[in-house]
Design an enzyme around this catalytic site. Structure first.
Site, PDB file in Angstrom:
ATOM      1  CB  ALA A 169      -9.293 -11.839   2.977  1.00  0.00           C
ATOM      2  CB  SER A 170      -5.285  -9.259   3.647  1.00  0.00           C
ATOM      3  OG  SER A 170      -5.752  -8.550   2.530  1.00  0.00           O
ATOM      4  CB  VAL A 171      -4.664 -14.613   6.015  1.00  0.00           C
ATOM      5  CG1 VAL A 171      -3.782 -15.766   6.385  1.00  0.00           C
ATOM      6  CG2 VAL A 171      -5.102 -13.918   7.197  1.00  0.00           C
ATOM      7  CB  SER A 172      -4.068 -14.743   0.361  1.00  0.00           C
ATOM      8  OG  SER A 172      -5.370 -15.240   0.508  1.00  0.00           O
ATOM      9  CE  LYS A 173      -1.930  -7.798   0.805  1.00  0.00           C
ATOM     10  NZ  LYS A 173      -3.495  -7.991   0.764  1.00  0.00           N
TER      11      LYS A 173
END
Length: 459
Positions: free
Chosen positions: A69-73
């Site tokens: 999820a947003s750890v991808s950023k």
């Protein structure tokens, strides 16, 4: 020899405390996933709890692959730093000069996208209001980054604020960064990350994956489950009305999510960030420097990382991620070289991110205990800016936020005036403001969602 024995004994005690914490969380169905904790790159605790697949009862293991999820950023941001250091772009480049269809946004820069100061509205809300029709309802259309660009070009949604005048967490900004990476590199987002980051770091089980747009048969995949209140059991989000359309129609959008990885690969990623293997020392420093707004306010966000310059723990960089079925978290204690990696594939109201408890164990910090008189002073009724009355409950030596007659969330102290809701993701904090030794108001923030509200204490 004596010092070595003492150090080994202390480490064993620390590891035992961490294991007790997670065994309890697992027993209470508050943690289903993988955990890895390291000090100076050495793993001091690693374990798996629960199932990867509830249909065939396959158990999780250390190589199970999770949606981040947003750890991808942080990977999206790192890719931009790579392009910058190759001379392909500058942080101050206007996004309209790279993506002409967005040229009407005249003052937004690449840097604004990186640190969430662009003012761009949430693409999810815009796609929902403009694109969800019978085609989408029948699940024959999956949005991609091109759809975001096309909709923004056509409808030109207004900014929430002028660039760098404010900070608000923006999935839109990171989706556009992925399009910028593709435009400049000539490669797909997935291929660029693979060739420039994952392959050099030997992160062999990390990749961009859009499961519904381009399904694959992936060995050791951790399927994400959401608790169904009506069925009283865990279900894939694809099987829950409302969530099924959400996860399907947005599945093709990359940059703000869709990187998949393992706890072991994320430790390799963490170790890279202490080196200059892929980008320069200055590039790493920029990533972990929080941005400054036009009025001089620090945002506590760098390039894909929340930044906390903490008196107790030193500089901390962390990020959480949440998507139906998945809760992810990575935290790096930059000065003290400690790493916390948590990947979960159950997304329920009980799911916890026990980062504070882990910190306390790692630094041997005893829990904060306040007097009943002090807690009573904080508890009571508060009036929001909209006139709504909110309560802070004091029961059995603890503070709670009531959500309904049946449900309440416990507030855990960070320091004397700052509390956080235990286990809530993204993190919600309550800061109590004192004047003349009396509480006058609280400020509630949810940094990753750009939420900041105040409520005045009612005497």
């Amino acid at each position: 020899m004596l010092l070595v024995l003492i150090a080994n004994d202390l480490l064993a005690q620390k590891t035992q405390k961490i294991d007790s914490l997670f065994q309890k969380l697992s027993s209470n169905k508050e943690f289903n996933g993988n955990v890895l904790i390291a000090e100076k790159g050495k793993v001091i605790y690693k374990n798996s709890f629960g199932l990867a697949n509830e249909t065939n009862k396959e158990k999780l293991n250390e190589n199970s692959i999770f949606e981040l999820a947003s750890v991808s950023k942080q990977f999206t941001a790192f890719a931009i730093v790579i392009l910058k250091e190759k001379g392909k772009l500058k942080y101050e480049d206007k996004i309209g000069d790279i993506l002409p269809q967005l040229s009407f946004y005249k003052n937004i820069t690449v840097r604004n996208l990186l640190n969430h100061t662009s003012g761009l509205p949430d693409y999810m809300k815009i796609l929902d209001s403009l694109l969800i029709d019978k085609t989408w309802d029948n699940k024959t259309k999956i949005a991609t980054n091109k759809d975001i660009l096309d909709v923004f070009e056509k409808h030109k949604p207004s900014l929430l604020f002028e660039p760098n005048e404010n900070w608000e967490y923006s999935n839109t900004g990171y989706a556009i960064l992925a399009s910028i990476i593709e435009k400049i590199s000539g490669k797909s987002f997935a291929e660029f990350l693979k060739t420039e980051i994952f392959k050099p770091l030997k992160m062999n089980k990390t990749f961009v994956y859009t499961r519904r747009l381009k399904p694959q048969n992936i060995k050791n995949y951790a399927f994400g489950y959401v608790y169904s209140d009506s069925l009283k059991t865990n279900q894939l989000p694809d099987q829950i009305k409302g969530l099924d359309l959400y996860v399907y129609t947005l599945d093709g959008i990359v940059g703000d999510g869709t990187v998949n990885s393992t706890i072991n690969d994320l430790l390799k990623w963490d170790r890279n960030l202490y080196t200059n293997q892929l980008v320069s020392k200055n590039g790493i420093a920029e990533i972990f420097t929080d941005a400054t707004l036009n009025n001089g306010t620090k945002t506590e966000y760098g390039f894909g990382w929340m930044i906390d310059n903490n008196e107790t723990f030193g500089k901390i960089a962390n990020h959480s991620g949440s998507w139906p079925g998945y809760i992810s978290f990575i935290e790096r204690h930059v000065n003290n070289d400690k790493t916390i990696i948590l990947l979960q594939n159950n997304d329920t109201k009980n799911t916890k991110i026990p980062s504070k408890q882990i910190r306390d164990i790692l630094y041997d910090i005893k829990p904060l205990i306040f007097s009943e008189q002090y807690l009573k002073m904080i508890s009571g009724d508060y009036k929001t800016e909209k006139g709504t009355i909110k309560k802070i409950l004091h029961e059995n030596g603890k503070l709670y936020i009531p959500m309904s007659e049946e449900e309440k969330f416990e507030l855990e102290p960070i320091n004397k005036t700052l509390f956080r809701i235990i286990g809530f993701s993204p993190e919600v904090r309550y800061e109590f403001i004192f004047e003349n030794e009396k509480v006058t108001k609280y400020i509630v923030t949810q940094p990753e969602q750009g939420v900041k509200n105040e409520a005045m204490k009612i005497e």
